[in-house]
Design an enzyme around this catalytic site. Structure first.
Site, PDB file in Angstrom:
ATOM      1  N   CYS A   2      24.258  38.667  18.054  1.00 48.85           N
ATOM      2  CA  CYS A   2      25.564  38.619  18.854  1.00 48.85           C
ATOM      3  C   CYS A   2      26.040  39.878  18.499  1.00 48.85           C
ATOM      4  O   CYS A   2      26.158  40.259  17.116  1.00 48.85           O
ATOM      5  CB  CYS A   2      26.212  37.597  18.549  1.00 48.85           C
ATOM      6  SG  CYS A   2      25.963  35.926  18.970  1.00 48.85           S
ATOM      7  N   ARG A  27      21.636  43.161  19.994  1.00 49.27           N
ATOM      8  CA  ARG A  27      22.012  42.227  19.394  1.00 49.27           C
ATOM      9  C   ARG A  27      21.870  40.844  19.974  1.00 49.27           C
ATOM     10  O   ARG A  27      21.909  39.669  19.125  1.00 49.27           O
ATOM     11  CB  ARG A  27      23.163  42.437  18.554  1.00 49.27           C
ATOM     12  CG  ARG A  27      23.270  43.654  17.964  1.00 49.27           C
ATOM     13  CD  ARG A  27      24.676  43.816  17.391  1.00 49.27           C
ATOM     14  NE  ARG A  27      25.008  42.841  16.246  1.00 49.27           N
ATOM     15  CZ  ARG A  27      24.818  43.012  14.875  1.00 49.27           C
ATOM     16  NH1 ARG A  27      24.194  44.088  14.655  1.00 49.27           N
ATOM     17  NH2 ARG A  27      25.121  41.828  14.178  1.00 49.27           N
ATOM     18  N   TRP A  74      23.669  35.809  21.589  1.00 51.73           N
ATOM     19  CA  TRP A  74      22.349  35.091  21.211  1.00 51.73           C
ATOM     20  C   TRP A  74      22.793  33.510  20.622  1.00 51.73           C
ATOM     21  O   TRP A  74      23.102  33.642  19.808  1.00 51.73           O
ATOM     22  CB  TRP A  74      21.748  36.021  20.317  1.00 51.73           C
ATOM     23  CG  TRP A  74      20.162  35.519  20.149  1.00 51.73           C
ATOM     24  CD1 TRP A  74      18.982  36.007  20.703  1.00 51.73           C
ATOM     25  CD2 TRP A  74      19.729  34.707  19.197  1.00 51.73           C
ATOM     26  NE1 TRP A  74      17.909  35.487  20.233  1.00 51.73           N
ATOM     27  CE2 TRP A  74      18.327  34.505  19.318  1.00 51.73           C
ATOM     28  CE3 TRP A  74      20.330  33.781  18.076  1.00 51.73           C
ATOM     29  CZ2 TRP A  74      17.455  33.577  18.461  1.00 51.73           C
ATOM     30  CZ3 TRP A  74      19.616  32.936  17.403  1.00 51.73           C
ATOM     31  CH2 TRP A  74      18.005  32.817  17.862  1.00 51.73           C
ATOM     32  N   ASN A 100      30.764  36.460  15.668  1.00 54.90           N
ATOM     33  CA  ASN A 100      29.384  36.701  15.384  1.00 54.90           C
ATOM     34  C   ASN A 100      28.993  36.008  14.059  1.00 54.90           C
ATOM     35  O   ASN A 100      29.598  36.299  13.061  1.00 54.90           O
ATOM     36  CB  ASN A 100      28.885  38.112  15.417  1.00 54.90           C
ATOM     37  CG  ASN A 100      27.680  38.468  14.563  1.00 54.90           C
ATOM     38  OD1 ASN A 100      26.753  37.634  14.743  1.00 54.90           O
ATOM     39  ND2 ASN A 100      27.458  39.643  14.096  1.00 54.90           N
ATOM     40  N   GLY A 101      28.186  34.874  14.127  1.00 50.80           N
ATOM     41  CA  GLY A 101      27.782  34.349  12.880  1.00 50.80           C
ATOM     42  C   GLY A 101      27.729  32.841  13.216  1.00 50.80           C
ATOM     43  O   GLY A 101      27.658  32.367  14.409  1.00 50.80           O
ATOM     44  N   GLU A 478       0.156  42.312  13.023  1.00 51.36           N
ATOM     45  CA  GLU A 478       1.482  42.943  13.724  1.00 51.36           C
ATOM     46  C   GLU A 478       1.289  43.112  15.082  1.00 51.36           C
ATOM     47  O   GLU A 478       1.897  43.044  15.826  1.00 51.36           O
ATOM     48  CB  GLU A 478       1.519  44.353  12.704  1.00 51.36           C
ATOM     49  CG  GLU A 478       2.616  45.242  13.422  1.00 51.36           C
ATOM     50  CD  GLU A 478       4.188  44.797  13.718  1.00 51.36           C
ATOM     51  OE1 GLU A 478       4.298  43.635  13.253  1.00 51.36           O
ATOM     52  OE2 GLU A 478       4.770  45.241  14.482  1.00 51.36           O
ATOM     53  N   LYS A 482       3.322  42.067  18.103  1.00 50.12           N
ATOM     54  CA  LYS A 482       4.054  42.865  19.059  1.00 50.12           C
ATOM     55  C   LYS A 482       3.478  42.604  20.426  1.00 50.12           C
ATOM     56  O   LYS A 482       4.442  42.385  21.470  1.00 50.12           O
ATOM     57  CB  LYS A 482       3.333  44.353  18.974  1.00 50.12           C
ATOM     58  CG  LYS A 482       4.186  45.282  19.198  1.00 50.12           C
ATOM     59  CD  LYS A 482       5.349  45.771  18.262  1.00 50.12           C
ATOM     60  CE  LYS A 482       5.969  44.748  17.488  1.00 50.12           C
ATOM     61  NZ  LYS A 482       6.636  44.756  16.117  1.00 50.12           N
ATOM     62  N   GLU A 485       5.527  39.066  21.656  1.00 57.05           N
ATOM     63  CA  GLU A 485       6.687  38.762  21.502  1.00 57.05           C
ATOM     64  C   GLU A 485       7.276  39.544  22.936  1.00 57.05           C
ATOM     65  O   GLU A 485       8.245  39.373  23.516  1.00 57.05           O
ATOM     66  CB  GLU A 485       7.438  39.554  20.365  1.00 57.05           C
ATOM     67  CG  GLU A 485       7.499  41.155  20.415  1.00 57.05           C
ATOM     68  CD  GLU A 485       8.118  41.524  19.080  1.00 57.05           C
ATOM     69  OE1 GLU A 485       9.278  40.948  18.983  1.00 57.05           O
ATOM     70  OE2 GLU A 485       7.772  42.400  18.400  1.00 57.05           O
ATOM     71  N   HIS A 501     -14.570  29.778  11.097  1.00 57.19           N
ATOM     72  CA  HIS A 501     -14.017  28.771  10.338  1.00 57.19           C
ATOM     73  C   HIS A 501     -13.120  27.689  11.209  1.00 57.19           C
ATOM     74  O   HIS A 501     -12.551  26.834  10.675  1.00 57.19           O
ATOM     75  CB  HIS A 501     -13.467  29.234   8.979  1.00 57.19           C
ATOM     76  CG  HIS A 501     -14.418  29.898   8.076  1.00 57.19           C
ATOM     77  ND1 HIS A 501     -15.426  29.070   7.551  1.00 57.19           N
ATOM     78  CD2 HIS A 501     -14.238  31.033   7.784  1.00 57.19           C
ATOM     79  CE1 HIS A 501     -16.150  30.243   6.852  1.00 57.19           C
ATOM     80  NE2 HIS A 501     -15.566  31.180   6.901  1.00 57.19           N
ATOM     81  N   LYS A 596      17.664  41.689  18.210  1.00 58.85           N
ATOM     82  CA  LYS A 596      17.155  42.741  17.385  1.00 58.85           C
ATOM     83  C   LYS A 596      17.663  42.293  15.766  1.00 58.85           C
ATOM     84  O   LYS A 596      16.381  42.558  14.933  1.00 58.85           O
ATOM     85  CB  LYS A 596      17.753  44.012  17.693  1.00 58.85           C
ATOM     86  CG  LYS A 596      17.118  45.259  16.900  1.00 58.85           C
ATOM     87  CD  LYS A 596      15.866  45.764  17.391  1.00 58.85           C
ATOM     88  CE  LYS A 596      15.174  46.857  16.437  1.00 58.85           C
ATOM     89  NZ  LYS A 596      14.096  46.645  16.362  1.00 58.85           N
TER      90      LYS A 596
HETATM   91  C1  F6R Z   1       9.527  42.165  15.777  1.00 60.28           C
HETATM   92  C2  F6R Z   1      10.718  42.360  14.856  1.00 60.28           C
HETATM   93  C3  F6R Z   1      10.956  41.337  13.910  1.00 60.28           C
HETATM   94  C4  F6R Z   1      11.756  41.680  12.862  1.00 60.28           C
HETATM   95  C5  F6R Z   1      12.200  40.755  12.022  1.00 60.28           C
HETATM   96  C6  F6R Z   1      12.942  41.158  10.666  1.00 60.28           C
HETATM   97  O1  F6R Z   1       9.099  43.256  16.550  1.00 60.28           O
HETATM   98  O2  F6R Z   1      11.272  43.311  15.146  1.00 60.28           O
HETATM   99  O3  F6R Z   1       9.869  40.620  13.665  1.00 60.28           O
HETATM  100  O4  F6R Z   1      10.857  42.815  12.039  1.00 60.28           O
HETATM  101  O5  F6R Z   1      13.204  40.076  12.794  1.00 60.28           O
HETATM  102  O6  F6R Z   1      14.007  42.222  11.067  1.00 60.28           O
HETATM  103  P1  F6R Z   1      14.511  43.126   9.871  1.00 60.28           P
HETATM  104  O7  F6R Z   1      13.237  44.256   9.604  1.00 60.28           O
HETATM  105  O8  F6R Z   1      15.655  43.859  10.720  1.00 60.28           O
HETATM  106  O9  F6R Z   1      14.750  42.322   8.721  1.00 60.28           O
END
Ligand code: F6R
Length: 601
Positions: A2, A27, A74, A100-101, A478, A482, A485, A501, A596
């Site tokens: 948010c 956000r 969000w 926000n929260g 990772e 990527k 998501e 396994h 984000k």
């Molecule tokens: C995936 C991604 C998330 C963040 C996670 C932690 O692409 O960006 O998995 O890595 O939400 O976020 P930060 O790094 O801001 O603590």
């Protein structure tokens, strides 16, 4: 998670708010709203499900106002809908509020104070605006009522409040969720992130937990809940407005992938001392050397960077490291060693799961270091020490350049720690990071190959695998995150040797399996694992490093120091995720259900 904005001045408030929200969309982007009012207190409320562009279409051009608040959401409580979108209003329409929260005790407050009130949303937020209305009806001034309400709230909040009876003011309060005041000439603004308002001002004031604010067009009054007035000097936000624009790129993610070689070069410069060697604040190094184990706490991509960091810190500096998922560690803490040192890795510096652990380790008086992209973020402020990523704003929801910058900082930290322990470095980190940056350039130039592989292997599939061993396994985790998501392909990142396994049962005709091979020691075994899945019908893609490559490998990476291989091997996987998503027709930068900055636990 948010984003909120607020404005008071003499410009067209709705335009400032909408533009601000567009910059905060990272956000949260499931619904949005603004409230604007003119100097006579006549107000207009607009709320819409979906993105800011949908809200924009709803906002009437003649809704003129010089003050207002806005929100991009969000969803946490209640589905994404116009009804649940903020601002929420009091029954008489006098007060409008954005939040926000998460308010943890909203049910109790509703029960205790608001049994007669009709609620219009399923949110935890609406209770706040009704409480403010109630206390003003009982005779309190708006600011006092607001103060009384925030004292009743349990949880996290950044709040913006408009009162139609005081159109010359905008009110705000903060606890745990980020909130800044932007200071201008004849106007003042509120925002969750300086990015939202950088085109209007570069002067910002940070608000602390428990503070309330009254903004007019010419003044900023800050007070804590006990009535102590706070003086605050604005700082200049070092944010280049161009950094937050896409420029000629179709998506931020592609721009951020392309920026990675520059980020690594910049990082080396930033951490290079006068004598030309990599340097890190001596206090941090001494605190780390005084510990007997490093605990890395992080979520998602940052957690994956932590695994690479473990290898670097253990192999280069000889310090034992444990890596933990923040949300698990918080409530399932392992037995700690006598002298633990905590590293919090977080692009945003706001991740609630990581912060929940930091609050606990601070209570236990354990030393902590935040590795983050955002100076002044919550994790940075509340940790003992900070190392910055210097990666520039990362706007695409899927993290790319922050991941490589995190690994870069961890490599630099390992190098400095190793030397501080008196170890003779086995290689020149500055030189090898330079080679890494050049190798990144080479891979980035191979976009057409990546696009073709994505089209052939990933444009139709329902599931996929990344496999590798050691460093390549960590990168596989990772890579899988990527891909899943943003393209919504169900993807697993697997230790290549572990597949047989059980999980190998999922391999059937045509399932893409991407194997990473950057390490001589494990290359042979991974090759064996590739054969195992190939003979069961998998459509294999091999990403190998020069020297370890074989005929038929689809992607060959330039040769670099194997300890730093993650920095280069991750890039084809980022590009594959990007192009797979394009081929499948989804929004690369704003995948569904995500945001984000994850500021709820
Ligand atoms: C995936 C991604 C998330 C963040 C996670 C932690 O692409 O960006 O998995 O890595 O939400 O976020 P930060 O790094 O801001 O603590």
């Amino acid at each position: 998670m948010c984003g909120i904005v607020g404005y008071i001045g003499n410009q067209d408030a709705k335009e400032v708010l909408l533009q601000g929200l567009e910059k905060l969309e990272y956000r949260g982007y499931d619904s949005a709203g603004i409230f604007v009012m003119n100097t006579s207190g006549e107000g207009n409320l607009f709320k819409e499900k979906g993105r800011i562009k949908e809200l924009r279409q709803e906002v009437k051009q003649d809704a003129q106002g010089t003050a207002g608040i806005g929100h991009t959401r969000w969803a946490t409580h209640g589905v994404p809908s116009a009804m649940n979108a903020h601002p929420h209003q009091s029954e008489n329409g006098r007060f409008s509020l954005v939040h926000n929260g998460v308010i943890e005790n909203y049910r109790e407050l509703k029960e205790a104070y608001l049994q007669d009130v009709t609620f219009h949303s399923e949110t935890d937020t609406e209770v706040i605006v009704h409480l403010i209305a109630k206390f003003t009806e009982e005779g309190l001034e708006t600011f006092d009522a607001f103060k009384k309400v925030v004292q009743l709230l349990k949880g996290s909040y950044a709040l913006g409040l408009a009162d139609r009876e005081q159109p010359e003011k905008v009110f705000a309060a903060k606890n745990k969720s980020p909130l800044l005041v932007g200071v201008g000439e004849d106007f003042n603004v509120l925002c969750s992130d300086a990015m939202a308002m950088i085109r209007y001002t570069d002067q910002f004031m940070e608000l602390m937990d428990g503070e309330l604010v009254v903004l007019t067009d010419t003044a900023v009054h800050i007070e804590d809940v006990d009535g102590n007035v706070k003086e605050r000097v604005p700082y200049t936000a070092e944010l280049d407005a161009n950094d937050i624009e896409k420029g000629t790129y179709p998506y931020y993610m592609l721009k951020e992938i392309d920026e990675q070689p520059g980020v690594i070069r910049q990082l080396v410069q930033n951490y290079q001392g006068k004598n030309g060697e990599l340097e890190i604040d001596e206090e941090i190094i001494q605190a780390m050397l005084a510990s007997d184990r490093i605990y890395v706490i992080a979520a998602g991509t940052s957690n994956h960077a932590g695994w690479i960091g473990k290898q670097l810190l253990e192999k280069i500096a000889g310090i034992p490291v444990e890596v933990h998922v923040a949300s698990e560690f918080s409530y399932n803490m392992p037995l700690l060693t006598e002298k633990p040192f905590f590293i919090y890795i977080s692009q945003s510096g706001e991740t609630a799961d990581s912060r929940a652990v930091l609050v606990k380790t601070n209570e236990m008086n354990y030393p902590s270091l935040a590795i983050t992209n955002v100076a002044g973020s919550t994790l940075s402020r509340e940790s003992d020490y900070t190392l910055l990523l210097h990666a520039g704003p990362e706007i695409a929801v899927a993290s790319t350049k922050a991941y490589t910058a995190q690994i870069g900082v961890l490599a630099i930290l390992a190098d400095v720690l190793g030397r501080a322990k008196g170890k003779t470095p086995e290689f020149d980190m500055i030189h090898d990071l330079g080679i890494v940056a050049n190798a990144m350039d080479v891979v980035i130039d191979e976009k057409e190959t990546m696009e073709e592989i994505a089209r052939l292997y990933l444009s139709k599939t329902r599931s996929a695998f990344y496999i590798g061993r050691a460093m390549d396994y960590y990168v596989s985790m990772e890579a899988a995150l990527k891909l899943k998501e943003i393209s919504y392909i169900q993807t697993e990142g697997f230790a290549a040797g572990e597949l047989k396994h059980g999980t190998i049962a999922l391999i059937e005709e045509g399932v893409p399996v991407v194997a990473l091979i950057t390490n001589a020691e494990t290359a042979g075994h991974t090759r064996g694992n590739i054969e195992e899945v190939r003979s069961r019908g998998a459509a294999t893609v091999v990403v190998s490093m020069e020297g370890l490559n074989r005929e038929g490998d689809q992607i060959v990476l330039p040769e670099i120091n194997p300890l730093l291989s993650a920095l280069v091997s991750v890039i084809p996987t980022q590009l594959l995720a990007y192009y797979a998503t394009l081929h499948r027709g989804y929004d690369v930068d704003k995948p569904r259900n995500l945001a984000k900055s994850v500021t709820v636990e």
